[in-house]
Design a protein around this motif. Structure first.
Motif, PDB file in Angstrom:
ATOM      1  N   PRO B  16      45.710 -20.052  -3.046  1.00 15.07           N
ATOM      2  CA  PRO B  16      45.331 -21.450  -3.271  1.00 15.07           C
ATOM      3  C   PRO B  16      43.883 -21.664  -2.846  1.00 15.07           C
ATOM      4  O   PRO B  16      43.476 -21.202  -1.777  1.00 15.07           O
ATOM      5  CB  PRO B  16      46.289 -22.239  -2.378  1.00 15.07           C
ATOM      6  N   GLU B  17      43.123 -22.361  -3.677  1.00 20.49           N
ATOM      7  CA  GLU B  17      41.678 -22.428  -3.410  1.00 20.49           C
ATOM      8  C   GLU B  17      41.312 -23.359  -2.262  1.00 20.49           C
ATOM      9  O   GLU B  17      40.420 -23.055  -1.486  1.00 20.49           O
ATOM     10  CB  GLU B  17      40.944 -22.831  -4.687  1.00 20.49           C
ATOM     11  N   ASN B  18      41.979 -24.524  -2.216  1.00 21.77           N
ATOM     12  CA  ASN B  18      41.708 -25.455  -1.117  1.00 21.77           C
ATOM     13  C   ASN B  18      40.229 -25.775  -0.957  1.00 21.77           C
ATOM     14  O   ASN B  18      39.731 -25.872   0.162  1.00 21.77           O
ATOM     15  CB  ASN B  18      42.227 -24.880   0.200  1.00 21.77           C
ATOM     16  N   GLU B 169      31.331 -16.992  -3.910  1.00 23.97           N
ATOM     17  CA  GLU B 169      32.062 -17.728  -2.867  1.00 23.97           C
ATOM     18  C   GLU B 169      33.556 -17.759  -3.182  1.00 23.97           C
ATOM     19  O   GLU B 169      34.135 -18.785  -3.500  1.00 23.97           O
ATOM     20  CB  GLU B 169      31.529 -19.146  -2.724  1.00 23.97           C
ATOM     21  N   CYS B 170      34.160 -16.571  -3.116  1.00 24.12           N
ATOM     22  CA  CYS B 170      35.543 -16.439  -3.573  1.00 24.12           C
ATOM     23  C   CYS B 170      36.560 -16.799  -2.512  1.00 24.12           C
ATOM     24  O   CYS B 170      37.731 -16.984  -2.808  1.00 24.12           O
ATOM     25  CB  CYS B 170      35.773 -15.007  -4.034  1.00 24.12           C
ATOM     26  N   GLU B 171      36.142 -16.888  -1.258  1.00 23.32           N
ATOM     27  CA  GLU B 171      37.118 -17.203  -0.203  1.00 23.32           C
ATOM     28  C   GLU B 171      37.644 -18.619  -0.381  1.00 23.32           C
ATOM     29  O   GLU B 171      36.876 -19.538  -0.655  1.00 23.32           O
ATOM     30  CB  GLU B 171      36.446 -17.078   1.175  1.00 23.32           C
ATOM     31  N   VAL B 235      31.995 -16.046 -13.595  1.00 23.84           N
ATOM     32  CA  VAL B 235      33.109 -15.093 -13.552  1.00 23.84           C
ATOM     33  C   VAL B 235      34.384 -15.862 -13.244  1.00 23.84           C
ATOM     34  O   VAL B 235      34.346 -16.925 -12.630  1.00 23.84           O
ATOM     35  CB  VAL B 235      32.857 -13.991 -12.498  1.00 23.84           C
ATOM     36  N   PRO B 236      35.513 -15.342 -13.703  1.00 22.40           N
ATOM     37  CA  PRO B 236      36.764 -16.036 -13.412  1.00 22.40           C
ATOM     38  C   PRO B 236      37.054 -16.042 -11.920  1.00 22.40           C
ATOM     39  O   PRO B 236      36.658 -15.129 -11.199  1.00 22.40           O
ATOM     40  CB  PRO B 236      37.823 -15.233 -14.166  1.00 22.40           C
ATOM     41  N   THR B 237      37.727 -17.087 -11.490  1.00 22.51           N
ATOM     42  CA  THR B 237      38.051 -17.194 -10.072  1.00 22.51           C
ATOM     43  C   THR B 237      39.119 -16.173  -9.712  1.00 22.51           C
ATOM     44  O   THR B 237      40.211 -16.183 -10.267  1.00 22.51           O
ATOM     45  CB  THR B 237      38.554 -18.611  -9.764  1.00 22.51           C
ATOM     46  N   LYS B 238      38.769 -15.293  -8.857  1.00 22.48           N
ATOM     47  CA  LYS B 238      39.734 -14.313  -8.371  1.00 22.48           C
ATOM     48  C   LYS B 238      39.187 -13.755  -7.066  1.00 22.48           C
ATOM     49  O   LYS B 238      38.022 -13.381  -6.994  1.00 22.48           O
ATOM     50  CB  LYS B 238      39.904 -13.189  -9.415  1.00 22.48           C
ATOM     51  N   TYR B 239      40.012 -13.727  -6.069  1.00 28.45           N
ATOM     52  CA  TYR B 239      39.575 -13.145  -4.808  1.00 28.45           C
ATOM     53  C   TYR B 239      39.715 -11.624  -4.904  1.00 28.45           C
ATOM     54  O   TYR B 239      40.715 -11.146  -5.432  1.00 28.45           O
ATOM     55  CB  TYR B 239      40.436 -13.700  -3.664  1.00 28.45           C
ATOM     56  N   GLY B 335      36.416 -17.695   6.230  1.00 29.24           N
ATOM     57  CA  GLY B 335      37.531 -18.157   5.411  1.00 29.24           C
ATOM     58  C   GLY B 335      38.862 -17.637   5.901  1.00 29.24           C
ATOM     59  O   GLY B 335      38.927 -16.850   6.838  1.00 29.24           O
ATOM     60  N   PRO B 336      39.926 -18.067   5.263  1.00 25.40           N
ATOM     61  CA  PRO B 336      41.254 -17.640   5.697  1.00 25.40           C
ATOM     62  C   PRO B 336      41.554 -16.180   5.377  1.00 25.40           C
ATOM     63  O   PRO B 336      42.463 -15.604   5.953  1.00 25.40           O
ATOM     64  CB  PRO B 336      42.181 -18.566   4.913  1.00 25.40           C
ATOM     65  N   MET B 337      40.792 -15.579   4.467  1.00 24.57           N
ATOM     66  CA  MET B 337      41.078 -14.188   4.114  1.00 24.57           C
ATOM     67  C   MET B 337      40.380 -13.205   5.045  1.00 24.57           C
ATOM     68  O   MET B 337      40.933 -12.172   5.404  1.00 24.57           O
ATOM     69  CB  MET B 337      40.656 -13.902   2.668  1.00 24.57           C
TER      70      MET B 337
END
Lengths: 352, 867
Positions: B16-18, B169-171, B235-239, B335-337
């Motif tokens: 979830p992006e949040n 900024e994928c986090e 680019v597509p959103t993907k962590y 970030g959370p990751m």
């Protein structure tokens, strides 16, 4: 306010726990179970119930013996899954003690003795199945026939199923019939087209009933792939292996060999491909490894069906490939990011 | 905008992006906190060195710490105020350990230091621009805080195909870069232009995830307006598409080879925050003292992005954004990751702090208890590095480190995707971190033990060599002692030789220690260089191993240095004693002389018995030559002696020493002369002997002259030298003394040459005598200077020396030419009268002379070149 000290990542995908994975696999067998019940009566359901109780009991007992938390491990549903798979695999008329023996052996000796979930080198359900297959070959090869083809003329009733399993039904012979695979294996000197024309178990109704069973498991398997619980590699490789070898021998000798379609739609082909061979613990782990592993099972299934001592070969095929899985894993590492080619083999003396 | 092809990388997850929470409010500007805490290590590499002391007043933007080595950075005061204290404070670090911080109490005036922009950055050299960026404390603001100038410098060595600006900024949760791009889109593009000026890549791309439409629009507008050729790639959103390696794969379909850097495949990545910081530094001269940080999480009443001064404590930001501390269970920096939890609210914001996530229990629940791995392979499907996390877990658990490495454990980027998807809630990343650390420890231990082994073996070898050398020396001494008696009678030198021998061992030991020390220092230098290279290549593994080695070497040196002073005091006073100062080499030369003369004597004896033996004759002449060279070497070493003896503070002994030496020289020369004359008496036609006789006569004359000089000078020089002892270690004075000694040596040489020339009646007598006068003049001038204790202008002395040398070379050239001419003349004469024996002799003498002159010339030229 006490601050938590914990390392990253701090977030986890909610819900998709191991117990959920097991649960989904169990649910995915429902179409197959329904078709089996519709075609062969309630025996399968009763078997599953007996198996489930035995599995939970055996698991709890041995968790206690091993001094492990019982509830925590029982909740992962893995014993239940083993029970369901075994219950499906056993013929609907096997006596209850046979089911209990198979399941108990599977849980205790194939799983708990090795250290419980995640540590078993062999597929527990297939270990249990193989044990009773070699120990009690007669009840294990007694399958029910399609209602139109058997002397009883109808599907076994619930009470008949119960008494077959618990009391020994005297009229059980009226319901039983060889499976198509069994019949084809023991066609004697007949040519295949003669066999398909004359042998009862190879009549269209019998073939179709087994095709429906297989299609139902295929549907369940596709659902698992859709849920990303399993990947396509193992089932596709296994079915492809089976089909390719079957095609090869069919082209070589069409008069004696069965068609690839016959092999794919009879016996435990789909059930084995999507539910047994995909057991992650005992199978190969990389995608490439899964392809090798699946193909190996497919080929072994054909070999056992055609030249082996048993009408179907999924159990032994899977167990044999379980042996090979760690070796295959060493040689099928994926190419990691930044590497020109994948590493393979075992590290000897470090390679960096 | 031409849409660029976007490729794909293996794995990845969609947590979830949040991100919306923190973008509802505009950019905030918190007030000044009560104190600013600035850790000295906000970057990768060595911590900065503080430039300020407690109590110092600092202005905003003033440098308060400078870089400490190659891989380090500058630090600046984020506001004006007073340095309150420099001490260990809890900092934002995964370890939770405290580190040294400069704490500044703001005075509220926020008064800037005068800023020096570098507006003509396109004109200055790239090196200067890089140095400028370093001075402005710019480090990579995306994650690791790698000093930007180091990264750019490293990248400049490659031909770059792509400059990739990381705006992915994928986090989840973090929106600091998003906000920065919205607020400072123009600054970003201008900053990228500066980076591109430095990197000179063929293609410039900004990689941005498609979940930032506002920022994308803002950047597109600026790019259009500036007609820039920067490519904005959505680019597509993907962590973790914001991971450097993953973004490179996404944008270029290239993979950074394992263990290499993006620069090795011609790619340079920069974070957007870094680019803006670069622009602001260059355009306004503003150092890196603030940054954009996201304050987010359910714990905050008013989640938002803030532009915050570095050093602001987290607690200040929590209260600024209305954090409900009773609800907050976890505070994550980052970030959370990939972020890490803070356990102290007083930890400050540093250059790399992009997010403060104050999470409630509901938001980030406790991880479920770890279950068994069922090898389901979900981690494998999620792994962006295409690893087999499930296998790595097995190897980590069973501590099969080799297998773990074989399964590419070190390619793990610790993104956490595997842990995120794991149905058994296994903290996979933690297992990998632990195993990596264990493997690194094991490697370091292996390096350490290797070093220890090497050291032990080297020590053993050294001890053996020492023992062997001692034995050899002992034998040599025995031999020399047996050969000496004759020479002893002639030269009073030997009286002083005895104490020298007795004190030799101590001297020897010191020397050996010194040599060892020098070797160790050289080794350290080499290691340092390797370390720097490793740092340049950013090879973290290697750096730690090398650092270990460097530490080991430094410890060694320290140990040796500790040992040295212990032996030195014993050796020093002996140095002052008259004859000990004879350098080892000189001693050896002396031994050689003695040996050669004994051998010569023996041969001569044999020759007397068997006068017709041609072989013996040959041998004799060879030995004579050997003797001559040995003597020459010994003689050459003497002046050096003088210079080294000039060093010790005790003046008297030095003087008497020189004096004595002169006497010895005279004695030696006269003995030699006598010997030659005797030989000549036996063999009157020997041209070589004649030449030698002449030479020895000249040497004798020189030696006598010197002796006379010493006797004349002695009372004069003794005083000032004694005076000079008072100020003791005057560097300049010492240099002067050395210069004097050198000048004297030159004088001696010139005198010798002159004598020689006079002897053979050469035509260059005049020039040579002039040379001698000059040399004497210089020597005397220097001596006078020494007498007065005056130091000639430091620059002048070496210059004069150079001039003198040039002069010498010139004259030597003339001398060589003259000698050649003479040889030619003689040859011509000889051609006319081939039978004339005396002409032949003359010719051979002249030829020898010519060779000598040429050799001298060469020597002089060499010495000039070496200067």
């Amino acid at each position: 306010m006490a601050l938590l000290r914990i390392t990253s990542p701090h977030t986890h995908r909610g819900g998709r726990r191991t117990s959920w994975v097991m649960q989904m696999v169990i649910l995915a067998t429902i179409p197959g179970i329904l078709v089996q019940t519709w075609l062969f009566g309630f025996g399968t359901l009763i078997n599953i119930l007996i198996a489930a109780l035995t599995a939970i009991g055996a698991e709890a007992l041995f968790l206690k013996v091993r001094g492990r938390p019982i509830a925590f491990f029982l909740k992962d549903n893995s014993a239940l899954l083993t029970a369901v798979l075994l219950g499906i695999a056993l013929p609907p008329t096997v006596p209850w003690w046979l089911t209990v023996t198979a399941v108990a052996f599977a849980i205790i000796f194939a799983k708990q003795v090795y250290g419980g979930l995640g540590n078993n080198p062999f597929n527990p359900a297939m270990v249990g199945y193989a044990i009773v297959l070699v120990s009690f070959p007669v009840p294990m090869t007694q399958w029910l026939g399609h209602a139109d083809l058997i002397s009883a003329g109808s599907t076994m009733s619930f009470s008949d199923s119960l008494s077959a399993i618990f009391g020994g039904l005297s009229t059980v012979d009226a319901y039983t019939m060889a499976t198509p695979l069994d019949a084809f294996k023991h066609k004697g000197g007949l040519m295949s087209d003669e066999a398909f024309a004359s042998v009862t178990a190879l009549q269209a109704a019998s073939l179709n009933s087994w095709m429906w069973v297989n299609l139902a498991y295929l549907a369940g398997g596709l659902a698992l792939i859709g849920l990303r619980i399993i990947t396509w590699h193992t089932p596709v490789a296994m079915l492809a292996g089976l089909a390719v070898v079957a095609t090869f021998f069919y082209i070589l000798d069409p008069s004696n060999a069965a068609t690839p379609l016959f092999h794919l739609t009879s016996g435990a082909a789909m059930f084995g491909a999507f539910f047994i061979a995909t057991d992650p613990v005992s199978s190969c782990t990389s995608n490439r490894g899964k392809l090798v592993y699946g193909a190996g099972i497919g080929i072994l299934v054909y070999v056992i069906r055609t030249w082996g001592g048993y009408p179907d070969g999924v159990a032994f095929g899977v167990l044999l490939m379980n042996f090979a899985a760690p070796l295959i894993d060493y040689y099928t590492q994926p190419r990691a990011y930044g590497h020109k080619k994948p590493k393979s083999g075992v590290a000897i003396g470090g390679d960096k | 905008m031409s849409a660029a092809t976007v490729y794909n990388f293996h794995g990845g997850i969609h947590p979830p992006e949040n991100k919306a929470q923190s973008l509802r409010l505009p950019l905030g500007h918190p007030k000044l906190p009560e104190e600013l805490i600035l850790p000295l290590g906000q970057h990768i590499g060595q911590a900065s060195r503080p430039l300020v002391a407690v109590g110092d007043k600092v202005l905003k933007g003033q440098t308060i710490a400078i870089n400490n080595g190659f891989l380090s950075s500058f630090l600046h005061a984020p506001t004006s105020g007073t340095v309150k204290v420099i001490e260990e404070r809890p900092i934002a670090h995964p370890s939770g350990l405290a580190d040294v911080c400069i704490v500044i109490t703001p005075d509220g005036a926020d008064e800037w230091q005068e800023l020096e922009p570098l507006r003509d950055w396109q004109k200055v050299s790239k090196t200067d621009l890089l140095a400028f960026l370093a001075e402005k404390g710019i480090v990579g603001m995306g994650g690791a805080g790698f000093p930007t100038q180091v990264k750019l410098q490293g990248a400049q060595k490659h031909n770059l195909s792509h400059l990739i600006i990381n705006a992915a900024e994928c986090e989840p949760y973090i929106t600091a870069d998003d906000m920065l791009m919205r607020e400072k889109s123009l600054e970003l593009i201008l900053g990228i232009e500066i980076v591109q000026h430095l990197a000179n890549a063929q293609q410039v791309m900004i990689g941005i995830e498609d979940n930032k439409p506002t920022a994308i629009a803002a950047l597109e507008k600026v790019i259009r307006e500036r007609q820039s050729n920067i490519q904005l790639v959505v680019v597509p959103t993907k962590y973790p598409s914001g991971g450097e390696k993953q973004l490179i794969k996404l944008l270029t379909d290239q993979e950074v080879p394992t263990g290499k850097l993006p620069a090795d495949i011609g790619i340079l990545c920069q974070n957007v925050g870094t680019c803006v910081a670069i622009y602001e530094a260059v355009q306004f001269g503003r150092p890196l003292i603030s940054r954009f940080t996201t304050l987010t999480g359910d714990g905050f009443g008013a989640p938002q992005n803030v532009e915050v001064l570095l050093g602001t404590p987290v607690s200040h930001l929590l209260s600024y954004a209305d954090a409900n501390l009773s609800q907050v269970e976890r505070i994550v920096m980052g970030g959370p990751m990939m972020g890490f939890t803070l356990d102290s609210l007083s930890a400050p914001i540093v250059k790399t702090s992009n997010c403060i996530l104050a999470a409630t229990r509901k938001e980030l629940p406790l991880p479920e208890p770890e279950q068994a791995c069922i090898r389901c392979g979900m981690c494998e499907q999620a792994c962006p590095a295409s690893l087999l996390p499930q296998q790595l877990l097995w190897f980590a658990k069973s501590q099969e480190h080799e297998k773990a490495e074989h399964y590419n454990l070190f390619d793990c980027i610790e993104c956490g995707a595997c842990s995120y998807v794991c149905p058994s809630s296994i903290p996979l990343v933690q297992y990998y971190r632990h195993t990596k650390a264990a493997i690194r420890d094991a490697r370091e231990a292996a390096v350490k033990s290797d070093i220890a082994k090497q050291r032990f073996e080297a020590r053993k070898a050294r001890q053996e060599a020492e023992a062997a050398e001692k034995e050899a020396k002992r034998l040599e001494r025995q031999k020399a002692a047996a050969a000496k008696p004759a020479a002893k009678k002639a030269a009073p030198t030997k009286v002083t030789e005895a104490p020298a021998a007795s004190s030799a061992p101590v001297d020897e030991e010191t020397k050996k220690l010194k040599v060892d020390l020098a070797i160790a220092k050289a080794k350290l230098k080499k290691l340092d260089k390797a370390l720097q290279e490793a740092q340049e290549r950013q090879a973290v593994e290697e750096i730690s191993a090398l650092q270990l080695q460097v530490d080991g070497a430094t410890a060694d040196i320290k140990e040796m240095e500790a040992k040295l002073p212990a032996t030195a005091p014993v050796a020093k006073p002996k140095d002052a004693a008259p004859k000990v100062a004879l350098s080892d080499e000189a001693k050896k030369a002396k031994v050689d002389v003695a040996l050669a003369s004994t051998k010569l004597k023996k041969i001569e004896k044999q020759l007397a018995d068997d006068p017709d033996n041609a072989e013996l004759r040959d041998k004799q002449s060879a030995l004579q030559q050997e003797l001559a060279t040995a003597e020459a070497r010994f003689a050459k070493l003497q002046p050096e002696q003088a210079s080294s003896e000039a060093k010790p503070a005790a003046a008297k002994p030095v003087l008497s020493d020189d004096h004595k030496k002169a006497k010895v020289d005279v004695a030696l020369a006269s003995t030699k002369l006598k010997k030659v004359e005797k030989q000549l008496g036996e063999d009157p036609d020997n041209a070589e002997l004649k030449a030698k006789q002449a030479e020895f006569q000249a040497a004798l004359a020189t030696a006598q002259a010197e002796l006379a000089k010493f006797e004349a000078h002695a009372p004069v020089t003794a005083k000032p030298e004694a005076k000079a002892t008072a100020p003791a270690d005057d560097e300049a004075l010492r240099k002067l003394k050395i210069d004097t000694a050198i000048a004297k040596a030159a004088l001696k040489k010139a005198e010798k040459a002159l004598a020689h020339a006079q002897e053979i009646g050469a035509d260059n007598v005049d020039t040579l005598s002039q040379q001698v006068d000059e040399a004497r003049g210089r020597a005397e001038a220097l001596e006078q200077a020494l007498t007065k204790g005056e130091v000639p202008p430091p620059a002048a002395a070496p210059k004069a020396e150079v001039n003198q040398l040039a002069e010498q070379i010139k004259q030597q050239k003339i001398a060589a030419a003259l000698a050649k001419a003479q040889v030619n003349k003689l040859k011509k004469q000889l051609a006319q009268q081939p039978e004339a024996e005396d002409l032949q002799q003359q010719l051979s003498v002249a030829e020898a002379k010519q060779q000598e002159e040429e050799a001298k010339l060469e020597q002089l030229t060499n010495s000039q070149e070496n200067r």
